[in-house]
Design a protein around this motif. Structure first.
Motif, PDB file in Angstrom:
ATOM      1  N   GLY A  60       3.987 -13.110  -4.108  1.00 33.11           N
ATOM      2  CA  GLY A  60       4.527 -12.357  -5.299  1.00 33.11           C
ATOM      3  C   GLY A  60       4.059 -11.506  -5.817  1.00 33.11           C
ATOM      4  N   SER A 101      -2.735  -7.003  -9.166  1.00 26.09           N
ATOM      5  CA  SER A 101      -3.374  -8.314  -8.646  1.00 26.09           C
ATOM      6  C   SER A 101      -4.481  -8.768  -9.857  1.00 26.09           C
ATOM      7  CB  SER A 101      -3.859  -7.942  -7.306  1.00 26.09           C
ATOM      8  OG  SER A 101      -4.655  -8.927  -7.143  1.00 26.09           O
ATOM      9  N   ASP A 158       4.715 -10.083   4.898  1.00 28.42           N
ATOM     10  CA  ASP A 158       5.271  -9.626   3.730  1.00 28.42           C
ATOM     11  C   ASP A 158       4.359  -8.216   3.508  1.00 28.42           C
ATOM     12  OD1 ASP A 158       6.794 -11.340   2.941  1.00 28.42           O
ATOM     13  OD2 ASP A 158       5.258 -12.496   1.903  1.00 28.42           O
ATOM     14  N   GLU A 197       1.986  -1.345   1.716  1.00 30.60           N
ATOM     15  CA  GLU A 197       2.630  -2.097   0.774  1.00 30.60           C
ATOM     16  C   GLU A 197       2.675  -3.706   0.989  1.00 30.60           C
ATOM     17  OE1 GLU A 197       7.206  -2.969  -0.170  1.00 30.60           O
ATOM     18  OE2 GLU A 197       6.591  -0.914  -0.632  1.00 30.60           O
ATOM     19  N   ASP A 198       1.941  -4.449   0.059  1.00 30.79           N
ATOM     20  CA  ASP A 198       1.598  -5.800   0.445  1.00 30.79           C
ATOM     21  C   ASP A 198       2.533  -6.685  -0.861  1.00 30.79           C
ATOM     22  OD1 ASP A 198       0.754  -8.300   0.834  1.00 30.79           O
ATOM     23  OD2 ASP A 198      -1.337  -7.854   0.459  1.00 30.79           O
ATOM     24  N   ARG A 199       3.139  -7.601  -0.288  1.00 28.13           N
ATOM     25  CA  ARG A 199       4.082  -8.496  -1.461  1.00 28.13           C
ATOM     26  C   ARG A 199       3.669  -9.998  -1.169  1.00 28.13           C
ATOM     27  NH1 ARG A 199       8.357  -5.756  -3.637  1.00 28.13           N
ATOM     28  NH2 ARG A 199       8.839  -3.857  -3.126  1.00 28.13           N
ATOM     29  N   ARG A 200       2.541 -10.254  -0.761  1.00 28.25           N
ATOM     30  CA  ARG A 200       2.249 -11.606  -0.566  1.00 28.25           C
ATOM     31  C   ARG A 200       2.026 -12.245  -1.945  1.00 28.25           C
ATOM     32  NH1 ARG A 200      -2.651 -11.256   3.675  1.00 28.25           N
ATOM     33  NH2 ARG A 200      -2.825  -9.303   2.289  1.00 28.25           N
ATOM     34  N   LEU A 249       2.856  -7.295  -5.949  1.00 29.26           N
ATOM     35  CA  LEU A 249       2.872  -6.069  -5.349  1.00 29.26           C
ATOM     36  C   LEU A 249       1.737  -5.200  -5.561  1.00 29.26           C
ATOM     37  CD1 LEU A 249       4.941  -3.783  -3.893  1.00 29.26           C
ATOM     38  CD2 LEU A 249       5.507  -3.351  -6.202  1.00 29.26           C
ATOM     39  N   ARG A 250       1.301  -4.683  -4.362  1.00 24.05           N
ATOM     40  CA  ARG A 250       0.135  -3.777  -4.045  1.00 24.05           C
ATOM     41  C   ARG A 250       0.747  -2.741  -3.116  1.00 24.05           C
ATOM     42  NH1 ARG A 250      -1.571  -9.054  -2.838  1.00 24.05           N
ATOM     43  NH2 ARG A 250      -3.057 -10.000  -4.202  1.00 24.05           N
ATOM     44  N   ARG A 251       0.529  -1.510  -3.724  1.00 25.53           N
ATOM     45  CA  ARG A 251       0.983  -0.164  -2.992  1.00 25.53           C
ATOM     46  C   ARG A 251      -0.118   0.882  -3.002  1.00 25.53           C
ATOM     47  NH1 ARG A 251       5.250   2.619  -5.035  1.00 25.53           N
ATOM     48  NH2 ARG A 251       5.507   3.452  -3.091  1.00 25.53           N
TER      49      ARG A 251
END
Length: 398
Positions: free
Chosen positions: A146, A188, A109, A141-144, A148-150
């Motif tokens: 659920g 987050s 992810d 981009e991190d979707r771990r 979202l971090r961009r």
């Protein structure tokens, strides 16, 4: 090819629970069917004791118990060690990927994209040149879980480093450093916006190590490690705290003929009593005492965790020998009610395998049991064995 290399690392950990569950299901299905068709009653009427039905089950259970000892004592620790060091393969793969001319990378992810890549060599005063990789116009981009971090940065610098950590562990890392970071999205909980650069750096800090942790040691090595920890590390920390408490006028009982863990628990209780009696001790003394108390408590907790790993290996292997008589007894008691037999044997599986490894294990780390953490791990299994013996004598042996 890389996926095939991961299979021997992932499978052993799963076999620890799938093998006893398979044996439990097989025994339950066979014995419940025999009981439902009155075959066990026919055996008894023919003068054949029902306990003879245990022979074919033990032909399978005994080799599985022996294999479980080898699996948990040698195979699983090695697999855990290789699994933790799989980051080394990711580290090498990432370097190869950068050199291949690609412009994006996906790790589950997590996705990394860049527009340009070049290599710069540092020339230190001593030693060989150290290459550095520079990525221009980077987007992360991190979707771990659920969330979202961009993050976007003008440049990311990547370099390999080797160091010794606090535990004396030699580690090799691939480090990302960002410049001109632009915050896009950081949805987050518990992470302020200002920590996005640190989060990025920690996410891509890939580290490999060659020093084994207690859970990655085979059984003989783990026993030797526990003995050395008790006799050397814990004993030294306890002796230092004992000397300090004695210097502060605290009366302590003799440590003769006491094991280091019992002495450590006594010392921690004495330190707590001292702090309660002196509500306002000097700050320097309080800080020193708190530091030494924390050291003894951490060492005791680490030893207890390693001891639980060792006891758990024996408990899960011994559980194979209890499955056949327990299943036979419960299926005879259930009679024609096959769902009842399946429900009872599922409860047995929880008592023999899941409760010792999950609930009791976490409780034993935090709580001091009268007979030690080993008693806490063995308690559900011994209770199940006692109930099984009583039911076996009542329903089968007669």
């Amino acid at each position: 090819v890389r996926l095939l290399k991961l299979i021997p690392i992932i499978i052993p950990d799963r076999l620890v629970f799938t093998l006893p569950l398979a044996l439990l299901a097989a025994c339950t299905l066979v014995y419940s069917r025999l009981s439902a068709d009155n075959e066990i009653l026919a055996l008894k009427a023919s003068g054949i004791p029902a306990s003879t039905l245990l022979i074919p089950a033990y032909v399978l259970a005994i080799p599985l118990a022996i294999f479980s000892i080898a699996l948990q004592g040698w195979i699983c620790p090695e697999a855990e060690f290789q699994k933790r060091n799989i980051k080394k393969a990711v580290l090498d793969t990432l370097e190869e990927y950068l050199l291949s001319g690609q412009r994006s990378l996906s790790l589950g992810d997590v996705r990394l994209h860049w527009e340009d890549f070049r290599i710069v060599e540092d020339k230190p005063l001593s030693g060989p040149p150290r290459p550095r990789w520079l990525l221009d116009r980077v987007e992360f981009e991190d979707r771990r879980k659920g969330i979202l971090r961009r993050i976007k940065a003008a440049q990311a610098e990547i370099y390999r480093t080797s160091a010794i950590d606090e535990e004396g562990d030699a580690v090799t890392s691939l480090v990302f450093d960002l410049t001109n970071v632009e915050f896009l999205t950081f949805d987050s909980p518990g992470n302020p916006q200002g920590s996005h650069a640190a989060f990025f750096r920690d996410t891509f800090l890939l580290t490999s190590s060659q020093v084994r942790r207690p859970g990655e040691m085979d059984t003989p090595t783990l026993r030797a490690y526990l003995d050395s920890q008790r006799n050397d590390v814990l004993a030294e920390a306890v002796a230092a705290l004992r000397r300090r408490l004695a210097g502060l006028g605290t009366k302590l009982t003799s440590a003769a003929a006491r094991d280091p863990e019992s002495e450590a628990r006594e010392i921690l209780q004495a330190a707590e009593r001292f702090q309660r009696r002196m509500p306002r001790p000097p700050a320097a003394i309080l800080q020193e005492l708190s530091s030494r108390t924390r050291t003894v408590g951490n060492e005791l907790k680490d030893i207890r965790k390693a001891s639980l790993d060792l006891y758990q290996r024996d408990v899960l292997s011994f559980g194979f020998l209890l499955i056949p008589p327990v299943c036979l007894t419960l299926c005879i008691s259930a009679g024609r009610r096959q769902p009842a037999a399946l429900g009872l044997t599922l409860a047995v599986f929880l008592g023999l395998f899941l409760i010792p490894t999950l609930g009791i294990r976490s409780l034993a780390v935090q709580t001091t049991f009268p007979l030690g953490p080993g008693f806490a791990i063995w308690l559900p299994t011994l209770a199940t064995a006692a109930v099984a013996a009583w039911l076996f004598r009542r329903h089968v042996w007669k």
